[in-house]
Structure formats: structure tokens, C-alpha cells
Design an enzyme around this catalytic site. Structure first.
Site, short mmCIF file in Angstrom:
data_model
loop_
_atom_site.label_atom_id
_atom_site.label_comp_id
_atom_site.label_asym_id
_atom_site.label_seq_id
_atom_site.Cartn_x
_atom_site.Cartn_y
_atom_site.Cartn_z
N SER A 86 0.88 -1.18 0.00
CA SER A 86 0.00 0.00 0.00
C SER A 86 0.91 1.22 0.00
O SER A 86 2.08 1.12 0.42
CB SER A 86 -0.86 -0.02 1.26
N TYR A 126 -1.24 -1.13 10.54
CA TYR A 126 -1.42 -1.33 9.09
C TYR A 126 -0.13 -0.96 8.33
O TYR A 126 0.33 -1.71 7.48
CB TYR A 126 -2.59 -0.47 8.61
N ALA A 179 2.88 -0.89 9.43
CA ALA A 179 3.95 -1.86 9.73
C ALA A 179 3.79 -3.13 8.90
O ALA A 179 4.78 -3.67 8.37
CB ALA A 179 3.93 -2.20 11.22
N LYS A 222 2.32 -3.45 6.00
CA LYS A 222 2.55 -3.18 4.57
C LYS A 222 4.03 -2.90 4.29
O LYS A 222 4.53 -3.21 3.20
CB LYS A 222 1.67 -2.01 4.11
#
Lengths: 247, 76
Positions: free
Chosen positions: A138, A151, A153, A155
């Protein structure tokens, strides 16, 4: 750029980018091993492609248990030519509210299950040389946002894996890449939008100079990365975000 | 959960310097900001199974109004 008569494993095949990709690959004549938690949502795909779609319902938020599914698929269709990990969970949660269990679940869905399926599929007995692995990170894998510590971390972990794995598999000409979408109009994004007010929603949309994306904006990049046309691309993180990350 | 425990928990989660009461206007607290709202949403969701959205946050003022928003029947 033809991916016909190839074998791919796709996670998150019941909705969003994963579903659009699964249908695109099946339409082009490939066989797909689809994984998602919800088997009701894939009934249409199962009925439309009874011979080419191999499905297993798996909760990727729990420690992974695929049983013998990879071996069963390979026995039926032959070795894999690639894998795309589309499953993921967006989570907005302040650092202070995390518990080890919450973090473990998020990492299971967004990273640990990816790592384990990659490990199983990439074995010589399970995948062809010159295969291609594409993992959905992302823009949050490189950028930060308040409330997204977990989140971001997960990605970012994908980006580390991609670089090391690209080197590890280069001798077999197996390629490993990440793509990093901005906000794409999927059920996951719709869920996010229900939690924020209209002004914040508009602010997020405005951060994407080309507007927020659609699944059909993302699928061609993935199919390109799966194809031999991208044979000299490995270890990369390709941003596809309507200009979000250059603002 | 009792209302008293809820208020005490919230004070702890929001890391407030002053004591919360049912009449405290949460938005007038020095510590109230968008991260505080995220903490509140997460805490309420986890403990009551109620998903507060942006409109809900806009509508609440006092802790009493927050309790009403969550649902008085959910408290002991």
C-alpha cells in the site's frame, strides 16, 4: 501480455482487486487457486468456471492451515506460474489500543499468511522457474498516517520481504514484486469511508490527483507483472495511486 | 459494565489529567483531538460492540450524551 494456460494462486478472491483479478485470469484461460474466508461470495465464480477455479476457504487472520491444498492443486493442474496476495485488512487503531492478540491477527492477515503461502508455493516441486509473485502492499507501506501504526507496519514488512526474496529466487528467474495502491474503491475502502465524516472523506479523495482508483485500474498492472513482458522487473515496489505519493 | 467503570476506563484510555464526570464535555478537554476520537471509537467498539461513526462523534458532547449514544441499556 497473455497469461493463458497458466496456474496462479490468488488470495482475497471473493471481493475487490482479488476478485477482479481472478475473473480476468480465468477469462484469459488460466487456472486459479482462489483463497478467501467467505465461500458464499465465490459461488458465482465456482459455477461459471467449474473446471478452472479451485477454491479453498481459509481464515488468513488465524495461523495458516492450508492442509494439502497446494499439493492437490499441483496434482490436478500442474505447477504454479505465480501468486498474487490480495487479501488484507485495513485497520485504524491508535497504538495505545493495540494488544498482542490484535497485532497478531493483523499481521496474520496482511503479512504472516502471505509469507507462509509464498513459502509453500515457491518450492521447486510446486512452482515453475520464471514464475512471478506479486504482493499487494500500500502507499502506507512507505508513508505514515496517524492511527495506522499496525497497518503501515504490515505493509512495510511486505516491501522488505520482496527485496530479499527477489535476490533469493533470482537464480530460478522467479520474480517477486510489490504494488502499492492508493485508495481504491473496494469494500475495504467503503468500510473506511463509513467511519469518517464527509469533509475527511473529500480530503482523502482530494489527496489523489487522479481521483481514487477502481479495481480495473489495478488489475492490468498485476497481469503485466505476472506476464513474461515484465521479465526484467524484480524486487520492486510499484506505486499505483493516482499521484497520491508525489503530492 | 457500570457507568462508573466506563468513565474511569475512558479517563485512563484518553490519558486525561483531570477527572471525568458524566457532565464533562469531552470536546472541551485540552486532550481532545482526532487521536482521542480514534481511541474513543476503538474503546467503545471493543467493549460494547457499537461502531461509532463520524456523525456520532460530531453529535456527542458530555459523557452522559456518549452513554446515551452507546445505549443506556448496555450498562449495568
Amino acid at each position: 501480455m497473455i497469461n493463458s494456460n497458466k496456474n496462479y494462486l490468488i488470495t482475497g478472491c471473493s471481493s475487490g482487486i482479488g476478485k477482479a483479478l481472478t475473473l480476468s485470469l480465468l477469462n484469459s484461460g488460466s487456472n486459479v487457486f482462489g483463497i478467501s474466508r467467505d465461500n458464499l461470495k465465490v459461488q458465482e465464480i465456482i459455477e461459471e468456471y467449474p473446471d478452472n477455479f479451485f477454491f479453498k476457504s481459509v481464515d488468513l487472520g488465524a495461523p495458516l492451515d492450508l492442509g494439502n491444498a497446494v499439493e492437490e492443486f499441483v496434482a490436478k493442474y500442474g505447477k504454479f506460474n505465480g501468486m498474487v496476495y490480495c487479501a488484507g485488512k485495513e485497520e485504524t487503531l491508535p497504538l495505545s489500543m493495540y494488544t498482542p492478540a490484535k497485532l497478531a491477527e493483523l499481521f496474520n492477515i496482511n503479512f504472516n499468511s502471505l509469507f507462509e503461502i509464498f513459502r509453500l508455493v515457491s518450492r521447486k516441486k510446486s512452482c515453475e522457474d520464471m514464475s512471478s509473485f506479486v504482493f499487494l502492499s500500500s502507499v502506507m507501506g512507505e508513508l505514515g498516517q496517524a492511527g495506522k501504526t499496525g497497518y503501515c507496519a504490515t505493509k512495510a514488512a511486505i516491501l522488505g520481504l520482496v527485496k530479499a526474496a527477489a535476490l533469493e529466487f533470482s537464480s530460478r528467474k522467479i520474480r517477486v514484486n510489490a504494488i502499492s495502491p492508493g485508495i481504491v474503491d473496494t469494500p475495504m475502502a467503503q468500510q473506511l469511508f463509513t467511519l469518517i465524516d464527509d469533509s475527511n472523506k473529500q480530503a482523502i479523495i482530494d489527496m489523489h490527483p487522479l481521483g481514487i482508483g477502481k479495481t480495473e485500474d489495478i488489475v492490468p498492472l498485476i497481469t503485466f507483472l505476472l506476464s513474461d513482458d515484465s521479465r526484467w522487473i524484480t524486487g520492486q515496489n510499484i506505486k499505483i495511486d493516482g499521484g497520491y505519493s508525489v503530492k | 459494565m457500570t457507568k462508573e467503570k466506563f468513565i474511569a476506563d475512558l479517563q485512563e484510555q484518553l490519558e486525561l489529567a483531570s477527572a471525568l464526570t458524566a457532565d464533562t464535555n469531552i470536546k472541551e478537554l485540552e486532550e481532545w483531538d482526532s487521536m482521542g476520537a480514534m481511541v474513543l471509537i476503538a474503546y467503545v467498539n471493543e467493549n460494547f460492540g457499537v461502531g461509532l461513526n463520524a456523525q456520532d462523534i460530531k453529535e456527542i458532547s458530555t459523557i452522559k450524551s456518549l452513554i446515551e449514544k452507546i445505549g443506556v441499556d448496555k450498562f449495568d
